[in-house]
Design a protein around this motif. Structure first.
Motif, PDB file in Angstrom:
ATOM      1  N   SER A  33       3.486 -15.653  -5.513  1.00 58.38           N
ATOM      2  CA  SER A  33       4.473 -15.089  -4.600  1.00 58.38           C
ATOM      3  C   SER A  33       4.862 -13.658  -4.999  1.00 58.38           C
ATOM      4  O   SER A  33       4.934 -12.765  -4.150  1.00 58.38           O
ATOM      5  CB  SER A  33       5.722 -15.980  -4.575  1.00 58.38           C
ATOM      6  N   LEU A  34       5.096 -13.440  -6.280  1.00 58.48           N
ATOM      7  CA  LEU A  34       5.465 -12.105  -6.760  1.00 58.48           C
ATOM      8  C   LEU A  34       4.342 -11.099  -6.531  1.00 58.48           C
ATOM      9  O   LEU A  34       4.583  -9.966  -6.109  1.00 58.48           O
ATOM     10  CB  LEU A  34       5.832 -12.150  -8.247  1.00 58.48           C
ATOM     11  N   ARG A  35       3.115 -11.527  -6.781  1.00 59.22           N
ATOM     12  CA  ARG A  35       1.972 -10.628  -6.564  1.00 59.22           C
ATOM     13  C   ARG A  35       1.818 -10.299  -5.081  1.00 59.22           C
ATOM     14  O   ARG A  35       1.505  -9.165  -4.723  1.00 59.22           O
ATOM     15  CB  ARG A  35       0.697 -11.251  -7.108  1.00 59.22           C
ATOM     16  N   GLU A  36       2.026 -11.287  -4.235  1.00 66.52           N
ATOM     17  CA  GLU A  36       1.933 -11.060  -2.793  1.00 66.52           C
ATOM     18  C   GLU A  36       2.994 -10.058  -2.339  1.00 66.52           C
ATOM     19  O   GLU A  36       2.713  -9.141  -1.561  1.00 66.52           O
ATOM     20  CB  GLU A  36       2.104 -12.389  -2.043  1.00 66.52           C
ATOM     21  N   LYS A  37       4.221 -10.217  -2.843  1.00 66.70           N
ATOM     22  CA  LYS A  37       5.287  -9.271  -2.502  1.00 66.70           C
ATOM     23  C   LYS A  37       4.962  -7.869  -3.002  1.00 66.70           C
ATOM     24  O   LYS A  37       5.184  -6.878  -2.299  1.00 66.70           O
ATOM     25  CB  LYS A  37       6.623  -9.739  -3.080  1.00 66.70           C
ATOM     26  N   ALA A  38       4.439  -7.772  -4.216  1.00 67.16           N
ATOM     27  CA  ALA A  38       4.078  -6.467  -4.775  1.00 67.16           C
ATOM     28  C   ALA A  38       2.966  -5.828  -3.950  1.00 67.16           C
ATOM     29  O   ALA A  38       3.006  -4.625  -3.677  1.00 67.16           O
ATOM     30  CB  ALA A  38       3.647  -6.613  -6.233  1.00 67.16           C
ATOM     31  N   ASP A  39       1.992  -6.623  -3.523  1.00 68.42           N
ATOM     32  CA  ASP A  39       0.910  -6.098  -2.690  1.00 68.42           C
ATOM     33  C   ASP A  39       1.445  -5.578  -1.363  1.00 68.42           C
ATOM     34  O   ASP A  39       1.052  -4.512  -0.896  1.00 68.42           O
ATOM     35  CB  ASP A  39      -0.150  -7.173  -2.430  1.00 68.42           C
ATOM     36  N   ARG A  40       2.350  -6.355  -0.743  1.00 69.99           N
ATOM     37  CA  ARG A  40       2.930  -5.922   0.536  1.00 69.99           C
ATOM     38  C   ARG A  40       3.730  -4.636   0.359  1.00 69.99           C
ATOM     39  O   ARG A  40       3.663  -3.732   1.194  1.00 69.99           O
ATOM     40  CB  ARG A  40       3.819  -7.016   1.130  1.00 69.99           C
ATOM     41  N   LEU A  41       4.476  -4.548  -0.725  1.00 69.55           N
ATOM     42  CA  LEU A  41       5.272  -3.348  -0.978  1.00 69.55           C
ATOM     43  C   LEU A  41       4.367  -2.139  -1.222  1.00 69.55           C
ATOM     44  O   LEU A  41       4.593  -1.064  -0.678  1.00 69.55           O
ATOM     45  CB  LEU A  41       6.203  -3.571  -2.167  1.00 69.55           C
ATOM     46  N   THR A  42       3.339  -2.318  -2.002  1.00 69.82           N
ATOM     47  CA  THR A  42       2.382  -1.247  -2.260  1.00 69.82           C
ATOM     48  C   THR A  42       1.715  -0.807  -0.965  1.00 69.82           C
ATOM     49  O   THR A  42       1.558   0.383  -0.700  1.00 69.82           O
ATOM     50  CB  THR A  42       1.318  -1.701  -3.278  1.00 69.82           C
TER      51      THR A  42
END
Length: 125
Positions: A58-67
């Motif tokens: 979940s954290l990686r997905e959020k970071a990817d979306r933010l990036t």
């Protein structure tokens, strides 16, 4: 973004602790657990391990979306308009959801009282 990166780092450290303790990678553990090769016991930390793994995803997905959102802000509107529709939707998806939420919840965007009466006056010629 810094908070997400810190959360990812802490979660990865926690997963490494489980991997060291149980002498298998998280991927191997999840595969074996899903295939009933590992017996679930209450005295084991398997629920926490699974939870940490899900949290990392979940954290990686959020970071990817933010990036992705940050990189899309570097494109001009004209550049975005020239992209294929599917790519535009992918780039703008998080912004669209946030904008829709704003229009649904922000009183300044949902009230029409900001329009004054003269905007609606009819003139008889």
């Amino acid at each position: 973004m810094q908070r997400l990166e810190e959360g990812i780092r802490r979660t990865e450290e926690r997963l490494k602790e489980f991997e060291s303790k149980y002498q298998m990678t998280t991927e191997e553990f999840l595969h074996r657990f899903e295939n009933d090769e590992i017996t679930h016991r209450l005295d084991m930390e398997f629920d926490e391990w699974i939870g940490e793994s899900l949290m990392l995803d979940s954290l990686r997905e959020k970071a990817d979306r933010l990036t992705e959102a940050e990189s899309s802000t570097q494109l001009s509107l004209q550049e975005i308009a020239r992209l294929p529709v599917a790519e535009r939707h992918r780039l703008l998806a998080s912004s669209i959801a946030a904008t829709a939420e704003d229009f649904a919840t922000d009183p300044e965007l949902t009230e029409f009282s900001v329009l004054d009466g003269e905007d609606w006056e009819e003139y008889d010629d």
